[in-house]
Design a protein around this motif. Structure first.
Motif, PDB file in Angstrom:
ATOM      1  N   ALA A  38       0.718  -1.051  -0.145  1.00 53.29           N
ATOM      2  CA  ALA A  38      -0.070  -0.123   0.192  1.00 53.29           C
ATOM      3  C   ALA A  38       0.816   1.136  -0.035  1.00 53.29           C
ATOM      4  CB  ALA A  38      -0.953  -0.092   1.133  1.00 53.29           C
ATOM      5  N   PHE A  39       0.333   2.290  -0.473  1.00 57.94           N
ATOM      6  CA  PHE A  39       1.193   3.379  -0.841  1.00 57.94           C
ATOM      7  C   PHE A  39       0.373   4.847  -0.767  1.00 57.94           C
ATOM      8  CE2 PHE A  39       1.073   1.362  -4.695  1.00 57.94           C
ATOM      9  CZ  PHE A  39       0.329   2.197  -5.548  1.00 57.94           C
ATOM     10  N   GLY A  44      -4.210  12.422  -8.650  1.00 63.19           N
ATOM     11  CA  GLY A  44      -3.780  12.838  -9.999  1.00 63.19           C
ATOM     12  C   GLY A  44      -2.271  12.912 -10.063  1.00 63.19           C
ATOM     13  N   ARG A  45      -1.303  12.561  -8.920  1.00 60.31           N
ATOM     14  CA  ARG A  45      -0.034  12.360  -9.048  1.00 60.31           C
ATOM     15  C   ARG A  45       0.481  11.170  -8.553  1.00 60.31           C
ATOM     16  NH1 ARG A  45       1.143  17.740  -5.015  1.00 60.31           N
ATOM     17  NH2 ARG A  45      -0.563  19.043  -6.350  1.00 60.31           N
ATOM     18  N   ALA A  65      -3.501   1.606  -3.827  1.00 62.86           N
ATOM     19  CA  ALA A  65      -3.169   3.122  -3.704  1.00 62.86           C
ATOM     20  C   ALA A  65      -4.132   3.994  -2.928  1.00 62.86           C
ATOM     21  CB  ALA A  65      -3.405   3.725  -5.390  1.00 62.86           C
ATOM     22  N   LEU A  66      -3.561   4.647  -1.974  1.00 67.56           N
ATOM     23  CA  LEU A  66      -4.339   5.280  -1.123  1.00 67.56           C
ATOM     24  C   LEU A  66      -4.206   7.060  -1.480  1.00 67.56           C
ATOM     25  CD1 LEU A  66      -3.058   3.516   2.088  1.00 67.56           C
ATOM     26  CD2 LEU A  66      -5.022   3.069   0.685  1.00 67.56           C
ATOM     27  N   TYR A  67      -5.319   7.531  -2.071  1.00 65.66           N
ATOM     28  CA  TYR A  67      -5.061   8.848  -2.421  1.00 65.66           C
ATOM     29  C   TYR A  67      -5.796   9.665  -1.606  1.00 65.66           C
ATOM     30  CZ  TYR A  67      -3.954   6.866  -6.952  1.00 65.66           C
ATOM     31  OH  TYR A  67      -3.219   6.011  -8.119  1.00 65.66           O
ATOM     32  N   GLU A  90     -10.921   5.423   6.386  1.00 67.34           N
ATOM     33  CA  GLU A  90     -11.292   4.474   5.081  1.00 67.34           C
ATOM     34  C   GLU A  90      -9.845   3.866   4.494  1.00 67.34           C
ATOM     35  OE1 GLU A  90     -12.457   4.810   0.373  1.00 67.34           O
ATOM     36  OE2 GLU A  90     -12.835   6.456   1.908  1.00 67.34           O
ATOM     37  N   ALA A  91      -8.638   4.253   4.830  1.00 70.66           N
ATOM     38  CA  ALA A  91      -7.302   3.765   4.097  1.00 70.66           C
ATOM     39  C   ALA A  91      -7.200   2.541   5.162  1.00 70.66           C
ATOM     40  CB  ALA A  91      -6.429   4.740   4.196  1.00 70.66           C
TER      41      ALA A  91
END
Length: 246
Positions: A38-39, A44-45, A65-67, A90-91
Motif C-alpha cells: 500500500a502507498f 492525480g500524482r 493506492a491510497l489517494y 477508510e484507508a
C-alpha cells in the motif's frame, strides 16, 4: 469445523527521502516478501513512496493506492482535519480487509514511518488488532543535512524540529530559543516561516532544501527562496552554529 485463517502482518516501511538507493536492506526484503503493498499519493500524482521502492516490487503483488482527498497546500483548519480523519479511517479499513484474508501488507512511507509519516495514522488504527512491525527509514531532516553538507548539531547542542503550520508567534518563539532547527511542512507556509526565521535572527544560517536526494533537488539560502513555489517536499535547515559556511 472450518479452520480460521491466520491474519496477515502489517508492516510500516520507511523508504527514505526519495533516492531509491537509500531504501534499507530490510525494507527491500519486506517489500519483496509482502503479497500486498500500500502507498499514499496525492490525487492525480504518482506516489513518491512507490517510486522510491519501485525496483523492489515484483509482478503479481497486490497494490493499494491510497489517494489523499486534499493536501496541506490547499486546505487547513477543522474541515481539513475532518477530511483527513475520514480518509485514514477508510484507508485503514481497506488495509484491514486485506490483512483479514491472511495477506501481509507493506505500507510504504516516505522518510521514516513514525516521523511525520502518513503510516502512523494507519498504525494507530490497526497495530492493536494485527501483528505489526515498523521498518525505520532515512528521515528528510537527515537527508537535508547530508545534501547541505552541514552538521545539524554538535557536542551538547539541541535540535528543534518544528512544523511550518505553527502560528507565527509560536514559531518565532521556538526558533529564537533553538540552537539548531529544522522546519517541516512548508508549502504555502514558506513566507511565514522565512519571516519568523529572520525575526529570530537566524536568517544568515538558514537554508532552503527542496526534494533532498531526488534528481530535481534544489538548495539555496532561505533568503533567496521563492515563497510562491515551495512544494511539500521541502524543508528549512538551520544547522549548528559550528557548521562551516557553504
Amino acid at each position: 469445523m472450518t479452520e480460521r485463517r491466520a491474519r496477515g502482518r502489517l508492516w510500516g516501511v520507511g523508504v527514505g527521502p526519495g533516492d531509491p538507493e537509500l531504501v534499507t536492506v530490510k525494507a527491500q526484503r519486506v517489500i519483496g516478501a509482502s503479497a500486498a503493498v500500500a502507498f499514499f499519493a496525492a490525487a492525480g500524482r504518482p506516489s513518491n513512496a512507490r517510486a522510491a521502492a519501485a525496483s523492489h516490487l515484483r509482478p503479481g503483488q497486490r497494490e493499494l493506492a491510497l489517494y489523499y482527498p486534499v493536501t496541506t497546500e490547499l486546505a487547513a483548519g477543522a474541515g481539513y482535519e475532518r477530511l483527513l480523519t475520514g480518509f485514514y479511517d477508510e484507508a485503514a479499513d481497506r488495509i484491514a480487509a486485506v490483512l483479514d484474508e491472511g495477506v501481509d501488507v507493506a505500507v510504504l512511507c516516505e522518510g521514516d514511518p513514525l516521523f511525520y509519516g502518513s503510516y502512523m495514522y494507519i498504525h494507530n488504527r490497526l497495530a492493536s488488532r494485527y501483528r505489526s512491525e515498523v521498518v525505520p527509514g532515512v528521515p528528510s531532516i537527515l537527508a537535508g543535512a547530508a545534501v547541505l553538507g552541514a552538521p545539524l548539531v554538535c557536542r551538547n547542542e539541541m535540535l528543534c524540529v518544528l512544523s511550518g503550520v505553527l502560528p507565527a508567534e509560536e514559531l518565532q518563539r521556538r526558533l529564537a530559543a533553538a540552537e539548531a532547527a529544522v522546519v517541516m511542512k512548508l508549502g504555502r507556509n514558506l513566507e511565514k516561516v522565512r519571516g519568523c526565521v529572520e525575526a529570530a535572527g537566524l536568517l544568515e544560517r538558514a537554508w532552503y532544501v527542496e526534494r533532498a536526494t531526488m534528481p530535481e533537488q534544489r538548495i539555496l539560502p532561505l533568503a533567496e527562496a521563492d515563497p510562491a513555489r515551495a512544494p511539500y517536499f521541502s524543508i528549512v535547515v538551520i544547522p549548528s552554529a559550528e557548521a562551516p559556511t557553504r
